[in-house]
Design a protein around this motif. Structure first.
Motif, PDB file in Angstrom:
ATOM      1  N   ALA A  78       3.043 -20.029 -13.285  1.00  0.00           N
ATOM      2  CA  ALA A  78       1.724 -20.410 -12.776  1.00  0.00           C
ATOM      3  C   ALA A  78       1.340 -21.785 -13.307  1.00  0.00           C
ATOM      4  O   ALA A  78       1.457 -22.061 -14.504  1.00  0.00           O
ATOM      5  N   GLY A  79       0.925 -22.655 -12.412  1.00  0.00           N
ATOM      6  CA  GLY A  79       0.538 -24.009 -12.792  1.00  0.00           C
ATOM      7  C   GLY A  79       1.600 -25.049 -12.527  1.00  0.00           C
ATOM      8  O   GLY A  79       1.302 -26.251 -12.523  1.00  0.00           O
ATOM      9  N   ASP A  80       2.843 -24.619 -12.336  1.00  0.00           N
ATOM     10  CA  ASP A  80       3.900 -25.567 -11.981  1.00  0.00           C
ATOM     11  C   ASP A  80       3.651 -26.108 -10.573  1.00  0.00           C
ATOM     12  O   ASP A  80       2.968 -25.473  -9.755  1.00  0.00           O
ATOM     13  N   VAL A  81       4.231 -27.250 -10.274  1.00  0.00           N
ATOM     14  CA  VAL A  81       4.154 -27.792  -8.914  1.00  0.00           C
ATOM     15  C   VAL A  81       5.540 -28.253  -8.491  1.00  0.00           C
ATOM     16  O   VAL A  81       6.262 -28.902  -9.248  1.00  0.00           O
ATOM     17  N   LEU A  82       5.914 -27.849  -7.297  1.00  0.00           N
ATOM     18  CA  LEU A  82       7.191 -28.239  -6.688  1.00  0.00           C
ATOM     19  C   LEU A  82       6.907 -29.419  -5.767  1.00  0.00           C
ATOM     20  O   LEU A  82       5.991 -29.361  -4.940  1.00  0.00           O
ATOM     21  N   VAL A  83       7.673 -30.494  -5.894  1.00  0.00           N
ATOM     22  CA  VAL A  83       7.442 -31.677  -5.063  1.00  0.00           C
ATOM     23  C   VAL A  83       8.619 -31.856  -4.118  1.00  0.00           C
ATOM     24  O   VAL A  83       9.762 -32.034  -4.549  1.00  0.00           O
ATOM     25  N   VAL A  84       8.355 -31.784  -2.810  1.00  0.00           N
ATOM     26  CA  VAL A  84       9.392 -31.864  -1.794  1.00  0.00           C
ATOM     27  C   VAL A  84       9.284 -33.183  -1.040  1.00  0.00           C
ATOM     28  O   VAL A  84       8.209 -33.793  -0.976  1.00  0.00           O
ATOM     29  N   ASN A  85      10.399 -33.605  -0.460  1.00  0.00           N
ATOM     30  CA  ASN A  85      10.433 -34.784   0.405  1.00  0.00           C
ATOM     31  C   ASN A  85      10.416 -34.302   1.851  1.00  0.00           C
ATOM     32  O   ASN A  85      11.373 -33.678   2.324  1.00  0.00           O
ATOM     33  N   ASP A  86       9.320 -34.595   2.565  1.00  0.00           N
ATOM     34  CA  ASP A  86       9.163 -34.051   3.922  1.00  0.00           C
ATOM     35  C   ASP A  86       9.699 -34.972   5.015  1.00  0.00           C
ATOM     36  O   ASP A  86       9.386 -34.794   6.191  1.00  0.00           O
ATOM     37  N   SER A  87      10.526 -35.956   4.640  1.00  0.00           N
ATOM     38  CA  SER A  87      11.108 -36.833   5.651  1.00  0.00           C
ATOM     39  C   SER A  87      12.034 -36.046   6.583  1.00  0.00           C
ATOM     40  O   SER A  87      12.751 -35.149   6.145  1.00  0.00           O
ATOM     41  N   ARG A  88      11.987 -36.390   7.854  1.00  0.00           N
ATOM     42  CA  ARG A  88      12.791 -35.711   8.873  1.00  0.00           C
ATOM     43  C   ARG A  88      13.962 -36.593   9.281  1.00  0.00           C
ATOM     44  O   ARG A  88      13.802 -37.793   9.500  1.00  0.00           O
ATOM     45  N   VAL A  89      15.141 -36.000   9.375  1.00  0.00           N
ATOM     46  CA  VAL A  89      16.330 -36.726   9.822  1.00  0.00           C
ATOM     47  C   VAL A  89      16.222 -36.984  11.319  1.00  0.00           C
ATOM     48  O   VAL A  89      15.979 -36.060  12.105  1.00  0.00           O
TER      49      VAL A  89
END
Length: 347
Positions: free
Chosen positions: A57-68
């Motif tokens: 709880a409290g962690d954050v996942l950071v994703v790259n939402d760029s599309r190929v």
């Protein structure tokens, strides 16, 4: 005396270690997951669907939402009729692109495509690429005419026409939104809605940033000394909303878990003094051992080519000897390597 980590050949490993994943796993989250805890040096072998168990709880996942984008175009030169292949790299303005070209072209050269439309070569740029004008220039046309630009080691192993329908769906993350990449941010290929739901139940937040992956991320590093290498610039954006989510998680003591080396590079670029701020522009940051980490606490990544910049970035987090030991163990355990391969979580 030169530090061992300063030499590129220190980041090599035997070719025999890599079982190349020519196809994605039948189910995204059925991929394998090697988990390494830097505090305890413990290694676990799991499935990607188990990822939520490692969130708190409290962690954050950071994703790259760029599309190929379907950036590979097969064309015919006019009037000669000679075949030519284009790889669109970056849209500079409406209708104007930078591209890599397989074949000889000249300014004013016209190229036509079987699905309709044409390109006109404008001029070479400073990097030896070409600028061209596409007609038409819209995503519907590109989806119809273009092909997904698979990494060469996959395309070569499978053949040029293999599984193109499969690649349209699977060489893309489920959260891809912003058109612009010529290669997938591959650590994100394993995610499913079920995995995100599991993370949410654990109280793990998610923030999306955008970095359009260009050929520079995967270009061979042709230097002897690591510090001599210069990354090609890629465009990225950290929105005010994403910066706020990450900052609040850090202030509350949560971990920032970067999904992939592209998200990692962008986060570290946007926090030169350790404070993450909104960012929009180009980054050419090259992360290798010795990097002073500013934002990222943990990394989710795939198994990368030897002597590659993503491999050096992963080594910057856990150390080169440890990383190569983990690769050796993964190989012995039958993990699949590279873009369609299995994943590693470095905590």
């Amino acid at each position: 005396m030169i530090d061992h980590d300063a030499r590129l050949d220190a980041f090599d490993y035997p070719e025999a270690w890599a079982t190349i994943a020519e196809h994605p796993a039948p189910v995204r989250d059925a991929s394998r997951l090697l988990v390494y805890d830097r505090r305890t040096a413990r290694v676990e072998h799991r499935r990607f669907r188990d990822l939520p168990e490692y969130g708190a709880a409290g962690d954050v996942l950071v994703v790259n939402d760029s599309r190929v984008i379907p950036a590979r175009l097969d064309g015919v030169k006019a009037p000669s009729g000679g075949h030519i292949e284009l790889l669109l790299v970056r849209r500079e303005a409406p209708g104007v692109w930078t591209a890599l070209v397989k074949g000889k072209v000249r300014p004013g050269q016209r190229i036509t495509f079987a699905g309709g439309g044409e390109a006109e070569i404008l001029d070479p740029d400073a990097n030896g690429r070409v600028r061209l004008r596409l007609t038409p220039d819209d995503s519907a046309w590109l989806d119809r005419v273009g092909e997904v630009p698979l990494p060469p080691y996959i395309a070569k192993a499978r053949g040029a026409d293999a599984a193109r329908v499969e690649d349209r769906a699977r060489y893309q993350t489920v959260y891809a939104r912003a058109n612009g990449s010529v290669a997938a941010p591959t650590a994100g290929l394993h995610f499913t809605d079920a995995v995100f739901q599991g993370l949410a139940r654990r109280g793990v937040g998610v923030a999306a940033v955008t970095l359009h992956v260009g050929p520079g991320t995967f270009e061979p590093v042709r230097v002897d000394l690591v510090d001599e290498y210069r990354m090609a610039a890629e465009w990225g954006e950290v929105s005010p909303e994403a910066a706020d989510v990450v900052t609040r998680a850090r202030e509350a003591g949560g971990r920032v878990i970067a999904v992939g080396t592209t998200a990692t590079r962008l986060l570290e670029t946007a926090a030169p003094d350790g404070i993450l701020r909104p960012f929009c522009g180009e980054t050419d940051v090259f992360i290798r051992p010795g990097h002073r980490w500013r934002v990222v606490d943990a990394l989710l990544t795939n198994f990368h080519l030897p002597r590659s910049t993503p491999l050096l970035l992963a080594a910057a987090l856990c150390g080169r000897p440890v990383l190569l030991d983990l690769y050796r163990e993964a190989a012995a355990e039958g993990y699949r390597f590279y873009s369609y391969g299995d994943a590693m979580l470095i905590l």
